[in-house]
Design a protein around this motif. Sequence first.
Motif, PDB file in Angstrom:
ATOM      1  N   ILE A  25       0.837  -1.209   0.000  1.00  0.00           N
ATOM      2  CA  ILE A  25       0.000   0.000   0.000  1.00  0.00           C
ATOM      3  C   ILE A  25       0.867   1.253   0.000  1.00  0.00           C
ATOM      4  CG2 ILE A  25      -1.654   1.328   1.385  1.00  0.00           C
ATOM      5  CD1 ILE A  25      -2.806  -1.397   2.308  1.00  0.00           C
ATOM      6  N   LEU A  26       1.945   1.236   0.781  1.00  0.00           N
ATOM      7  CA  LEU A  26       2.866   2.378   0.799  1.00  0.00           C
ATOM      8  C   LEU A  26       3.508   2.580  -0.567  1.00  0.00           C
ATOM      9  CD1 LEU A  26       4.681   1.794   4.223  1.00  0.00           C
ATOM     10  CD2 LEU A  26       2.664   3.197   3.770  1.00  0.00           C
ATOM     11  N   ILE A  27       3.868   1.472  -1.228  1.00  0.00           N
ATOM     12  CA  ILE A  27       4.460   1.550  -2.569  1.00  0.00           C
ATOM     13  C   ILE A  27       3.462   2.165  -3.552  1.00  0.00           C
ATOM     14  CG2 ILE A  27       5.296   0.180  -4.522  1.00  0.00           C
ATOM     15  CD1 ILE A  27       7.343   0.265  -2.336  1.00  0.00           C
ATOM     16  N   VAL A  28       2.180   1.813  -3.414  1.00  0.00           N
ATOM     17  CA  VAL A  28       1.151   2.343  -4.319  1.00  0.00           C
ATOM     18  C   VAL A  28       1.118   3.867  -4.266  1.00  0.00           C
ATOM     19  CG1 VAL A  28      -1.341   2.535  -4.725  1.00  0.00           C
ATOM     20  CG2 VAL A  28      -0.313   0.299  -4.328  1.00  0.00           C
ATOM     21  N   PHE A  29       1.053   4.438  -3.048  1.00  0.00           N
ATOM     22  CA  PHE A  29       0.870   5.883  -2.922  1.00  0.00           C
ATOM     23  C   PHE A  29       2.186   6.665  -2.897  1.00  0.00           C
ATOM     24  CE2 PHE A  29      -3.045   4.134  -1.027  1.00  0.00           C
ATOM     25  CZ  PHE A  29      -3.972   4.739  -1.864  1.00  0.00           C
ATOM     26  N   GLY A  30       3.246   6.067  -2.381  1.00  0.00           N
ATOM     27  CA  GLY A  30       4.508   6.799  -2.271  1.00  0.00           C
ATOM     28  C   GLY A  30       5.522   6.481  -3.342  1.00  0.00           C
ATOM     29  N   TYR A  31       5.220   5.519  -4.211  1.00  0.00           N
ATOM     30  CA  TYR A  31       6.145   5.108  -5.280  1.00  0.00           C
ATOM     31  C   TYR A  31       5.429   5.190  -6.625  1.00  0.00           C
ATOM     32  CZ  TYR A  31       9.617   2.123  -7.675  1.00  0.00           C
ATOM     33  OH  TYR A  31      10.568   1.622  -8.534  1.00  0.00           O
ATOM     34  N   SER A  32       4.347   4.416  -6.771  1.00  0.00           N
ATOM     35  CA  SER A  32       3.632   4.379  -8.050  1.00  0.00           C
ATOM     36  C   SER A  32       3.019   5.727  -8.405  1.00  0.00           C
ATOM     37  CB  SER A  32       2.532   3.312  -8.007  1.00  0.00           C
ATOM     38  OG  SER A  32       3.081   2.033  -7.800  1.00  0.00           O
ATOM     39  N   CYS A  33       2.440   6.414  -7.412  1.00  0.00           N
ATOM     40  CA  CYS A  33       1.816   7.712  -7.690  1.00  0.00           C
ATOM     41  C   CYS A  33       2.850   8.796  -7.999  1.00  0.00           C
ATOM     42  CB  CYS A  33       0.946   8.143  -6.504  1.00  0.00           C
ATOM     43  SG  CYS A  33      -0.593   7.199  -6.371  1.00  0.00           S
ATOM     44  N   ILE A  34       4.095   8.546  -7.622  1.00  0.00           N
ATOM     45  CA  ILE A  34       5.165   9.509  -7.914  1.00  0.00           C
ATOM     46  C   ILE A  34       5.829   9.213  -9.243  1.00  0.00           C
ATOM     47  CG2 ILE A  34       7.461  10.287  -7.163  1.00  0.00           C
ATOM     48  CD1 ILE A  34       6.492  10.043  -4.291  1.00  0.00           C
ATOM     49  N   VAL A  35       5.981   7.936  -9.582  1.00  0.00           N
ATOM     50  CA  VAL A  35       6.729   7.553 -10.777  1.00  0.00           C
ATOM     51  C   VAL A  35       5.850   6.993 -11.890  1.00  0.00           C
ATOM     52  CG1 VAL A  35       8.523   6.014 -11.660  1.00  0.00           C
ATOM     53  CG2 VAL A  35       8.839   7.129  -9.461  1.00  0.00           C
ATOM     54  N   SER A  36       5.020   6.015 -11.551  1.00  0.00           N
ATOM     55  CA  SER A  36       4.372   5.209 -12.587  1.00  0.00           C
ATOM     56  C   SER A  36       3.178   5.866 -13.259  1.00  0.00           C
ATOM     57  CB  SER A  36       3.945   3.857 -11.992  1.00  0.00           C
ATOM     58  OG  SER A  36       5.053   3.183 -11.446  1.00  0.00           O
ATOM     59  N   ILE A  37       2.484   6.776 -12.559  1.00  0.00           N
ATOM     60  CA  ILE A  37       1.268   7.334 -13.156  1.00  0.00           C
ATOM     61  C   ILE A  37       1.412   8.816 -13.501  1.00  0.00           C
ATOM     62  CG2 ILE A  37      -0.114   5.661 -11.874  1.00  0.00           C
ATOM     63  CD1 ILE A  37      -1.123   7.990 -10.149  1.00  0.00           C
ATOM     64  N   THR A  38       2.642   9.289 -13.609  1.00  0.00           N
ATOM     65  CA  THR A  38       2.858  10.708 -13.939  1.00  0.00           C
ATOM     66  C   THR A  38       2.233  11.071 -15.283  1.00  0.00           C
ATOM     67  OG1 THR A  38       5.017  10.105 -14.837  1.00  0.00           O
ATOM     68  CG2 THR A  38       4.976  10.947 -12.590  1.00  0.00           C
ATOM     69  N   GLY A  39       2.200  10.110 -16.208  1.00  0.00           N
ATOM     70  CA  GLY A  39       1.648  10.380 -17.531  1.00  0.00           C
ATOM     71  C   GLY A  39       0.187  10.783 -17.508  1.00  0.00           C
ATOM     72  N   VAL A  40      -0.547  10.370 -16.468  1.00  0.00           N
ATOM     73  CA  VAL A  40      -1.965  10.729 -16.341  1.00  0.00           C
ATOM     74  C   VAL A  40      -2.128  12.238 -16.182  1.00  0.00           C
ATOM     75  CG1 VAL A  40      -4.017  10.484 -14.880  1.00  0.00           C
ATOM     76  CG2 VAL A  40      -2.599   8.490 -15.385  1.00  0.00           C
ATOM     77  N   PHE A  41      -1.132  12.881 -15.540  1.00  0.00           N
ATOM     78  CA  PHE A  41      -1.246  14.297 -15.209  1.00  0.00           C
ATOM     79  C   PHE A  41      -0.554  15.220 -16.216  1.00  0.00           C
ATOM     80  CE2 PHE A  41      -1.867  12.078 -11.199  1.00  0.00           C
ATOM     81  CZ  PHE A  41      -2.925  12.769 -10.627  1.00  0.00           C
ATOM     82  N   PHE A  42       0.387  14.703 -17.009  1.00  0.00           N
ATOM     83  CA  PHE A  42       1.218  15.566 -17.845  1.00  0.00           C
ATOM     84  C   PHE A  42       0.391  16.473 -18.756  1.00  0.00           C
ATOM     85  CE2 PHE A  42       5.954  14.728 -18.215  1.00  0.00           C
ATOM     86  CZ  PHE A  42       6.078  14.439 -16.869  1.00  0.00           C
ATOM     87  N   LEU A  43      -0.443  15.902 -19.602  1.00  0.00           N
ATOM     88  CA  LEU A  43      -1.199  16.713 -20.556  1.00  0.00           C
ATOM     89  C   LEU A  43      -2.224  17.622 -19.883  1.00  0.00           C
ATOM     90  CD1 LEU A  43      -1.770  14.386 -23.648  1.00  0.00           C
ATOM     91  CD2 LEU A  43      -0.358  16.443 -23.494  1.00  0.00           C
ATOM     92  N   PRO A  44      -3.001  17.142 -18.903  1.00  0.00           N
ATOM     93  CA  PRO A  44      -3.953  18.048 -18.241  1.00  0.00           C
ATOM     94  C   PRO A  44      -3.281  19.245 -17.581  1.00  0.00           C
ATOM     95  CG  PRO A  44      -4.534  15.778 -17.762  1.00  0.00           C
ATOM     96  CD  PRO A  44      -3.203  15.743 -18.458  1.00  0.00           C
ATOM     97  N   VAL A  45      -2.153  19.035 -16.904  1.00  0.00           N
ATOM     98  CA  VAL A  45      -1.473  20.140 -16.220  1.00  0.00           C
ATOM     99  C   VAL A  45      -0.881  21.122 -17.225  1.00  0.00           C
ATOM    100  CG1 VAL A  45       0.456  20.765 -14.715  1.00  0.00           C
ATOM    101  CG2 VAL A  45      -0.959  18.784 -14.158  1.00  0.00           C
ATOM    102  N   THR A  46      -0.148  20.603 -18.203  1.00  0.00           N
ATOM    103  CA  THR A  46       0.520  21.490 -19.163  1.00  0.00           C
ATOM    104  C   THR A  46      -0.484  22.239 -20.034  1.00  0.00           C
ATOM    105  OG1 THR A  46       0.773  19.598 -20.670  1.00  0.00           O
ATOM    106  CG2 THR A  46       2.633  20.116 -19.225  1.00  0.00           C
ATOM    107  N   THR A  47      -1.573  21.594 -20.391  1.00  0.00           N
ATOM    108  CA  THR A  47      -2.602  22.260 -21.193  1.00  0.00           C
ATOM    109  C   THR A  47      -3.292  23.363 -20.398  1.00  0.00           C
ATOM    110  OG1 THR A  47      -3.019  20.225 -22.430  1.00  0.00           O
ATOM    111  CG2 THR A  47      -4.722  21.921 -22.524  1.00  0.00           C
ATOM    112  N   ASP A  48      -3.575  23.077 -19.140  1.00  0.00           N
ATOM    113  CA  ASP A  48      -4.283  24.040 -18.295  1.00  0.00           C
ATOM    114  C   ASP A  48      -3.421  25.247 -17.951  1.00  0.00           C
ATOM    115  OD1 ASP A  48      -6.275  25.137 -16.721  1.00  0.00           O
ATOM    116  OD2 ASP A  48      -5.781  23.954 -14.954  1.00  0.00           O
TER     117      ASP A  48
END
Length: 428
Positions: A25-48
């Motif tokens: 669970i710690l890996i999910v929120f403190g590892y995966s959310c930092i490294v593995s799912i960054t692509g989910v946020f890239f376009l929404p943040v940069t576009t906005d």
Amino acid sequence: MKESKIFDSNGKVYFGWWATIAGFILIVFGYSCIVSITGVFFLPVTTDLGFSIGQFSIYVTIQCLASVLALFIFQNKMNKKYIRKIMIFGAICGAVSFAGFAAAQELWQFYLLSIPMGFCFSLLTSTPCTVIISNWFGMKLRGLALGILFSPLGAMIMSWLMNIIVQNFGWRIGYLIIGLCLVVICIPCVLVFMKWSPEEKGLVRKGDAEDVPVNQEDVTGATFKRAIKRPSTWIVLLSAASITIASGTLLSHTMPFLELGGLSNTLASSVFSLMFGALTIGQIVVGAYCDRFKLSGGAVTVSIIFAIAFIATIAIPHYPWLVIVLILGYGFGCPAVNVISPLVMNHMFGEKEIGKFISYLNIFIAVGVAFGSSIVGLIYDLTGSYTPAFILMACFLLISAVLRGIFCSDKFFYKNRISEEELHEKIS
């Protein structure tokens, strides 16, 4: 009567498995959310906010360098007295950084907030979780436990969930939810489940051979001060960094390579998802294999499989069916990073000061993450093709296969090395 792998002597589920699930669970929120799912946020943040993807992605490099700094500062404190305090501090750093991301308006704010994010990455997840799980499981079960700990199943679920949240409620809400989870879920997990060793619960460690000391304080191993003077120590750490560069290359460049090679965005995305699915299985299978059979065989085979994945990927534009080799090669090759590497550390250096060795291992892994993708991108810019970079990655992995075959041999087993050094000192 054969000892149960799941239950302790009291008939309850062995607490080490609960620690493993909490670590997951710690890996999910403190590892995966930092490294593995960054692509989910890239376009929404940069576009906005009107940033370029290149400008925004710099925060990832800053975050990786901050994670290295955190390990240098805290690696001597990864012990029974301080480890849970360090993990809670890491969770707070992560919560602050994600909450800050949710409120940020300027590029420099993301850069600044990526520093505590890097501290969260190092102090909450890989290093402390690996050390604690190593304390709870001996070599006959440690690989399986690490395979579960670093399973990408959480990354797959969070990627899907965060994509829905971002699309329906916005990227700021997505960042805020991750920050809240670090406080509401992760801190209680640390307090309740991340116990230093079985002795804290009055239990005997599972997965040990008969000749291993029952008391965790009596464990043996090389001293960090002596081991760090050996060339073999630096070589094995560099090999871990090179494997991480290869792993990061596939994470960052698989989709653009496949799309440039003629695959549709939908198909390329499906292949990418299936790679994580294969890795979910591969982590556990590889860990269990190394527990039951010789580590050297698993370490060499996994690196070779990973190299084959790169070679097959080069030919995908001409032979699309080779995506199957890529998916399976990634799934059963990438465990070389988070499953095999800690086991190599245990094999070579024992458990006496394993926290320090794992800290340095993760420093080299973080450096590989920080610069690997950029190196491959630079090679692509210079040559106009991914082929030279992928060939280089395959070479890295084949060299690592040879090195790990050597370092996982009986000659480099820590007990044999210690015996040789003690004999040499007596003779001298």
